[in-house]
Design a protein around this motif. Structure first.
Motif, PDB file in Angstrom:
ATOM      1  N   GLU A 177       0.844  -1.205   0.000  1.00  0.00           N
ATOM      2  CA  GLU A 177       0.000   0.000   0.000  1.00  0.00           C
ATOM      3  C   GLU A 177       0.879   1.255   0.000  1.00  0.00           C
ATOM      4  O   GLU A 177       0.615   2.231  -0.683  1.00  0.00           O
ATOM      5  CB  GLU A 177      -0.893  -0.036   1.237  1.00  0.00           C
ATOM      6  N   SER A 178       1.941   1.196   0.798  1.00  0.00           N
ATOM      7  CA  SER A 178       3.048   2.142   0.698  1.00  0.00           C
ATOM      8  C   SER A 178       4.303   1.263   0.667  1.00  0.00           C
ATOM      9  O   SER A 178       4.324   0.214   1.319  1.00  0.00           O
ATOM     10  CB  SER A 178       3.062   3.063   1.927  1.00  0.00           C
ATOM     11  N   HIS A 184       6.836   1.293   6.519  1.00  0.00           N
ATOM     12  CA  HIS A 184       6.536   1.753   5.161  1.00  0.00           C
ATOM     13  C   HIS A 184       7.025   3.177   4.916  1.00  0.00           C
ATOM     14  O   HIS A 184       7.315   3.927   5.846  1.00  0.00           O
ATOM     15  CB  HIS A 184       5.033   1.650   4.903  1.00  0.00           C
ATOM     16  N   ASP A 205       5.436   5.772   3.902  1.00  0.00           N
ATOM     17  CA  ASP A 205       4.563   6.869   4.342  1.00  0.00           C
ATOM     18  C   ASP A 205       4.554   7.017   5.861  1.00  0.00           C
ATOM     19  O   ASP A 205       3.759   7.775   6.406  1.00  0.00           O
ATOM     20  CB  ASP A 205       3.146   6.663   3.811  1.00  0.00           C
ATOM     21  N   ASP A 223       8.947  11.248   1.042  1.00  0.00           N
ATOM     22  CA  ASP A 223       8.719  10.316   2.156  1.00  0.00           C
ATOM     23  C   ASP A 223       9.487  10.725   3.419  1.00  0.00           C
ATOM     24  O   ASP A 223      10.315   9.971   3.927  1.00  0.00           O
ATOM     25  CB  ASP A 223       9.128   8.896   1.753  1.00  0.00           C
ATOM     26  N   THR A 241      12.911   4.255   0.018  1.00  0.00           N
ATOM     27  CA  THR A 241      12.339   3.674  -1.196  1.00  0.00           C
ATOM     28  C   THR A 241      13.277   3.780  -2.368  1.00  0.00           C
ATOM     29  O   THR A 241      13.099   3.125  -3.378  1.00  0.00           O
ATOM     30  CB  THR A 241      11.019   4.369  -1.544  1.00  0.00           C
TER      31      THR A 241
END
Length: 1096
Positions: free
Chosen positions: A397-398, A456, A458, A501, A716
């Protein structure tokens, strides 16, 4: 933070670690005598490596199929993977060896088999009647490219359309080609002057199996008579075709086109379409044709007994809807519903009550496969709500930035997390049961609770129940809520060091017993969370700002708010490290004339009251601040201890110890100052590795001036793990260069801080990227009120031992080699009533082993990215050493429990997974499993107890593996079953008049048409048959039927009917013969009745 250099990573990938491993346990100083040696129970027979299950959304999906009787969904991907889904908890993963993309999937409905077609022009038959599906047959086309496949219900003949426009027919029982071929020129004849393009659709008339509908890309559709081998009708339209769908009565069909139109054709009227509509086109008032729209990529036409038919389509939006998300359109009667999707649509299927194409379809749901999600829409409810998805498809989702795995954790944790997580669920789902409900769960013997935590990009953290080979999200925590919401670009503060992020999770530390959670983010922030079942509103978020300084010299040391408290003096160092603000990062000279940025955190903690739902609630926020124009360094290691009430974190500047109960900073010390004065920091004589690149470095040297730019990468971008990033600057002195030593590992324990100690006390082991392990003593005040009032003392005790390579993990064993876990405080709810608090709040007493004369009561286990050592405590004598690898480096190491004993589990960059016994460090397992091709694997790989491990195999999927022989042996039992025996629904009743006048479905004996006797043999050079690697179980599955069951049943019925017929004929003959005999006998009697004997 510096980027990883993948070239350096790949340098060590092919080297075998086993050849370079060496053990030097024998004859080490302090090695236990023969009779003192610990009895080790672990043997190599306890270990075996294999994959268990894969969770998450199929990465880069490309096709989909559904078995309406078995209720199983299959998804193919662009990497040749096959994912099969049944009821919640029933999922399976398999892989085509070639890795080519899956273009189409076709179930042999209710037969436990699946046909896959790939972009490398091969088709494969999968046996789903075994727990791990296997390929039974493959057929590789040599001269033609596959574009479309069709397998009629209850047929063994598969139609294959090609790029050249021809159609070949394959027997799926034997996977041999029929000699019957439909050539493109014969199909179209003179209807078009040019080649019609690839075959884009094949289907048989629902009411007449002898009529085949063939759609060519150019817009020509042909209705082919299989018996007469010629075209009955040809339908021509001037727009390219994307898909075709039949009305169940077989009298009309619908085509979707590239200009956004749908044409409906009556089969006996080929001259022009019966109807042309543009669902999303604006209708001009002057009666002209509507403006062209985007292509309608797929259409399905489903009828209902009681009302209007459904027409479901994807695409077809008008060109002026720029930026609009992908849509699925449902047309029912006069209403048209446009359903917006979050991602582009890959494929969709309408689920119907019947598998028979010649019956009313009665559609009840639409499965929509998106690029990054799977959505099921309920057609039976007003507003078309979606079903609540029971699969763990939201891992991505993230993007996942870190991962931890806890097997055999406290039993009450999962219910506690589920109870707070269930309140977070969305409303408005369909009330009906999830329609993909096939298969059965495995009968596994693994009953222990397992939890996976994912961090994650986010800033969210997800807790997953991973017990019994399943995965289900329990609870989601959003750490970004603690900070002010993101501002517009023009308002952005220059203090932000991460452009994208800024809340991304860097690392986390979790104590399952106390439920305390500590997370570190990329913006140099640490958040301590406490678990509570009560909702609270915090008027002010508790904040502690820490200044980790970047200069050795005389530095102005502004007081960061009075949160520092005195600590025990460090021997030989300054009497109070806080007064001089110890060294951190070397200045890169970013100070400017308008004044350097100073004492500013990277993120702004929210000032308004924070409503905190039941679950994890903020206890304390710690932020590193800018120092004289230098941004804070990202946090590389983190640990929390609930028994001591301490959290410790480190980076390339040093470490900081915080008392989260008193909300005070106890120690803020540079890495250099951790070294004892009795062992001054002079590394050259004992370690000439000062100027070399660190072992297995993942980064190139970069000039210090680029440091702040490189630190602005979020996890990421695969530049997250600072423990790999040991940067160097060529322009600084050797001492300064060594100051870039990064804190890489922590371990709280009850041990002997100094050699002279005879009683254990709270300690902290600190590991660095240069291989040093230091001991820090912790002095705790008495419990109760005094704990909250008196300061905690923290002091460095100098170096314990040095290893080659950066320290990855540390642990403590007692004299019997039993793991001594860090002490903890059992969980209690701080927001509960005082009585409940007192009842549950008991600090777990440490049970220190007393030092016996002549014996070392503890072993410290230390593992770096190159070697492992075991050190006796308190004598600090090395008793075992093992060089894990010379040519590569260890990415992840954990001390884990398996088969009632402990070992070190390691994952190397060259792909080797190894285990070492404790305490003697004997190699027990060494398997070349997974070369490091992606930094995602390095960032997410983790081992857990009881032989479990996992990593992110793609951005959306978690791969779980086991290194336990016992789990491998029981894997078949634990895996879910896809195929369950189900009766095929009865065929629709033709009705009296249809049967009388021949209006029902017309069957066709395809064997007569396509069999070798009728059609001859196919060209041998056209395709090559490859037997599948199904193994014994696959052969048994094939023998038990898969496809052949139906054929054998039919043959058996035919034979039985034939024999019954013969028996009936014979019986009738015997009866006629008996009747004749009786008549003759009666006649004879009458003839001779009145005659004497002598008259005869």
């Amino acid at each position: 933070m510096k980027k990883f250099n993948i070239r350096k990573v790949l340098d060590g990938l092919t080297a075998a670690s086993s050849s370079s491993s060496s053990s030097s346990a024998a004859a080490q100083p302090g090695t236990p005598r023969e009779n003192d040696a610990v009895q080790e129970t672990l043997q190599s027979e306890h270990f075996q490596l294999c994959k268990t299950v894969r969770h998450g959304f199929p990465y880069q999906p490309s096709s989909m199929a559904f078995d309406p009787v078995q209720k199983i969904l299959a998804v193919g991907t662009q990497t040749g993977a096959l994912r099969l889904f049944g009821r919640a908890g029933v999922e399976c993963y398999c892989q085509h060896e070639s890795g080519a993309a899956v273009i189409q999937l076709q179930f042999l409905i209710n037969e436990g088999a699946l046909v896959s077609a790939l972009t490398d022009d091969s088709i494969h038959l999968w046996n789903l009647r075994q727990k791990i599906p296997a390929i039974l047959h493959s057929l590789k086309f040599n001269r033609e490219r596959i574009t479309y496949c069709h397998l009629p219900f209850q047929s063994k003949w598969l139609y294959i359309g090609t790029e050249r426009g021809n159609i070949h027919i394959v027997n799926v029982e034997s996977f041999t080609l029929s000699g019957y071929v439909i050539m493109w020129n014969k199909a179209i004849e003179l209807s078009t002057k040019t080649h019609p393009g690839p075959v884009v659709h094949i289907s048989d008339n629902p009411m007449d199996e002898g009529k085949l509908l063939i759609g060519f890309e150019c817009g020509v559709v042909v209705l082919w008579d299989l018996k007469s081998k010629k075209a009955d009708y040809r339908y021509t339209y001037d727009e390219a075709i994307h898909s075709v769908a039949w009305h169940h009565e077989g009298k009309q069909f619908v085509c979707s086109h590239s200009d956004g139109t749908l044409t409906t054709w009556n089969i006996r009227a080929p001259a022009k379409p019966g109807q042309i509509i543009t669902p999303h086109g604006k209708q001009p008032k002057d009666g002209k044709k509507p403006e062209p729209c985007k292509p309608i990529l797929k259409v399905e036409y489903k009828t209902t007994r009681a009302g209007d038919p459904f027409m479901v389509l994807s695409g077809g939006l008008s060109y002026d809807t720029v930026g609009r998300r992908a849509c699925l359109t449902v047309m029912h009667g006069k209403s048209t519903a446009v359903l917006e999707m979050d991602y582009p649509i890959v494929d969709f299927l309408t689920l119907c009550e019947t598998p028979y194409p010649n019956d009313f379809q009665e559609p009840y749901a639409v499965v929509v496969l998106l690029e990054k999600d799977l959505v099921v829409i309920d057609l039976g409810q007003i507003g078309y709500p979606i079903f609540e998805n029971p699969y763990p498809l939201t891992v991505h989702e993230s993007p996942v930035t870190c991962c931890e795995y806890f097997a055999d954790c406290p039993a009450e944790l999962i219910p506690a997390l589920y109870s707070v997580g269930s309140r977070q669920k969305r409303q408005g789902y369909s009330k009906k049961e999830w329609p993909i409900s096939g298969g059965n769960w495995g009968q596994g013997t693994q009953s222990y609770p397992e939890i996976i935590i994912t961090g994650h990009a986010d800033g969210s953290i997800k807790f997953w129940d991973a017990s019994a080979m399943m995965l289900q999200v329990l609870y989601k925590l959003k750490t970004a809520k603690v900070f002010e919401r993101a501002r517009g670009k023009e308002e952005k503060s220059g203090a932000d060091i991460v452009e994208e992020d800024p809340f991304a999770i860097q690392t986390l530390s979790w104590c399952p017993e106390s439920r305390m959670l500590c997370v570190a983010g990329v913006s140099a922030h640490v958040i301590v969370y406490r678990f509570s079942k009560q909702e609270v509103t915090s008027e002010v978020v508790q904040l502690l700002e820490v200044r980790m300084q970047c200069d050795f010299g005389d530095v102005d040391s502004p007081d960061p708010g009075g949160e520092q408290t005195p600590t025990l003096p460090v021997p030989g160092a300054s009497s109070s490290p806080q007064e001089v603000e110890p060294p951190t990062l070397l200045s890169t000279g970013s100070n400017s004339s308008d004044g350097p940025r100073d004492n500013i955190p990277c993120l702004q903690v929210r000032s308004s009251p924070l409503k905190q739902s039941p679950g994890y609630q903020v206890e304390l926020v710690i932020q590193l601040v800018w120092v004289s124009g230098e941004p804070p360094q990202q946090i590389t290691s983190l640990a929390i201890n609930s028994s001591y009430g301490l959290v410790v974190f480190g980076n390339s500047n040093g470490l900081a110890v915080v008392d989260y109960l008193q909300k005070t900073l106890l120690l803020n010390m540079g890495t250099l100052e951790l070294y004892s004065p009795s062992e001054p920091y002079q590394r050259q004589p004992c370690s000439p590795r000062k100027t070399r690149q660190p072992s297995g470095a993942l980064c190139d040297s970069v000039d210090g001036s680029n440091a702040s730019e490189d630190r602005c990468k979020s996890p990421t971008s695969d530049a997250k793990d600072v423990s790999f990033t040991r940067s160097r600057s060529s322009s600084v002195t050797s001492i300064e260069r060594e100051s870039r030593e990064v804190i890489s590992s922590f371990h709280f324990c009850e041990s002997f801080p100094r050699k002279t100690d005879t009683v254990v006390s709270p300690c902290l082991l600190v590991g660095t990227t240069q291989g040093s392990v230091m001991m820090v003593a912790v002095s705790l005040p008495p419990g109760g009120d005094q704990r909250m009032q008196q300061p905690v003392g923290v002091s460095s005790c100098g170096t314990l031992v040095r290893l080659k390579g950066g320290i990855l993990t540390m642990a403590l064993l007692d004299s019997t080699a039993t793991l001594l876990p860090p002490s903890y405080e059992p969980w209690y709810d701080t927001n509960a009533s005082d009585e409940d608090k007192e009842r549950s709040r008991k600090r777990r007493p440490a049970s220190p082993p007393s030092s016996q004369e002549g014996h070392d009561p503890q072993f410290a286990v230390l593992c770096s990215d190159k070697q492992a050592k075991v050190v006796a405590m308190p004598s600090q004598t090395r008793i075992y050493k093992h060089n894990i690898t010379e040519t590569s480096f260890v990415l992840r190491a954990d001390v884990v429990q398996i088969a009632g004993a402990n070992c070190i589990a390691c994952f190397c960059a060259n792909g080797h997974i190894m285990t070492l016994s404790l305490p003697s460090l004997r190699p027990l397992l060494d398997v070349n499993y997974l070369p490091l091709t992606d930094m995602r694997i390095a960032r997410t790989f983790c081992f857990s107890n009881l032989g479990q491990a996992l990593y992110l195999t793609s951005p959306t999927e978690v791969q779980r593996i086991t290194y336990s022989q016992e789990t491998c042996d029981n894997l078949q039992e634990m895996l879910s079953e896809l195929f369950t025996p189900v009766e095929t629904p009865e065929a629709p009743n033709r009705g009296f008049f249809k049967g009388l006048f021949g209006g029902g479905a017309q069957s066709l004996d395809r064997e007569d048409l396509f069999g070798e006797t009728a059609s001859g043999k196919a060209s041998r050079s056209l395709a090559q048959h490859i037997p599948g690697p199904g193994g014994m179980e696959g052969i048994k599955g094939a023998a038990s039927g898969v496809v052949g069951d139906l054929a054998r049943a039919r043959i058996a019925l035919d034979e039985r009917g034939q024999k019954l017929g013969e028996l009936e004929d014979r019986t009738a003959g015997m009866m006629a013969s008996a009747e004749s005999f009786s008549k003759h006998a009666h006649d004879m009697m009458l003839k001779y009745k009145d005659k004497k004997w002598y008259q005869l």
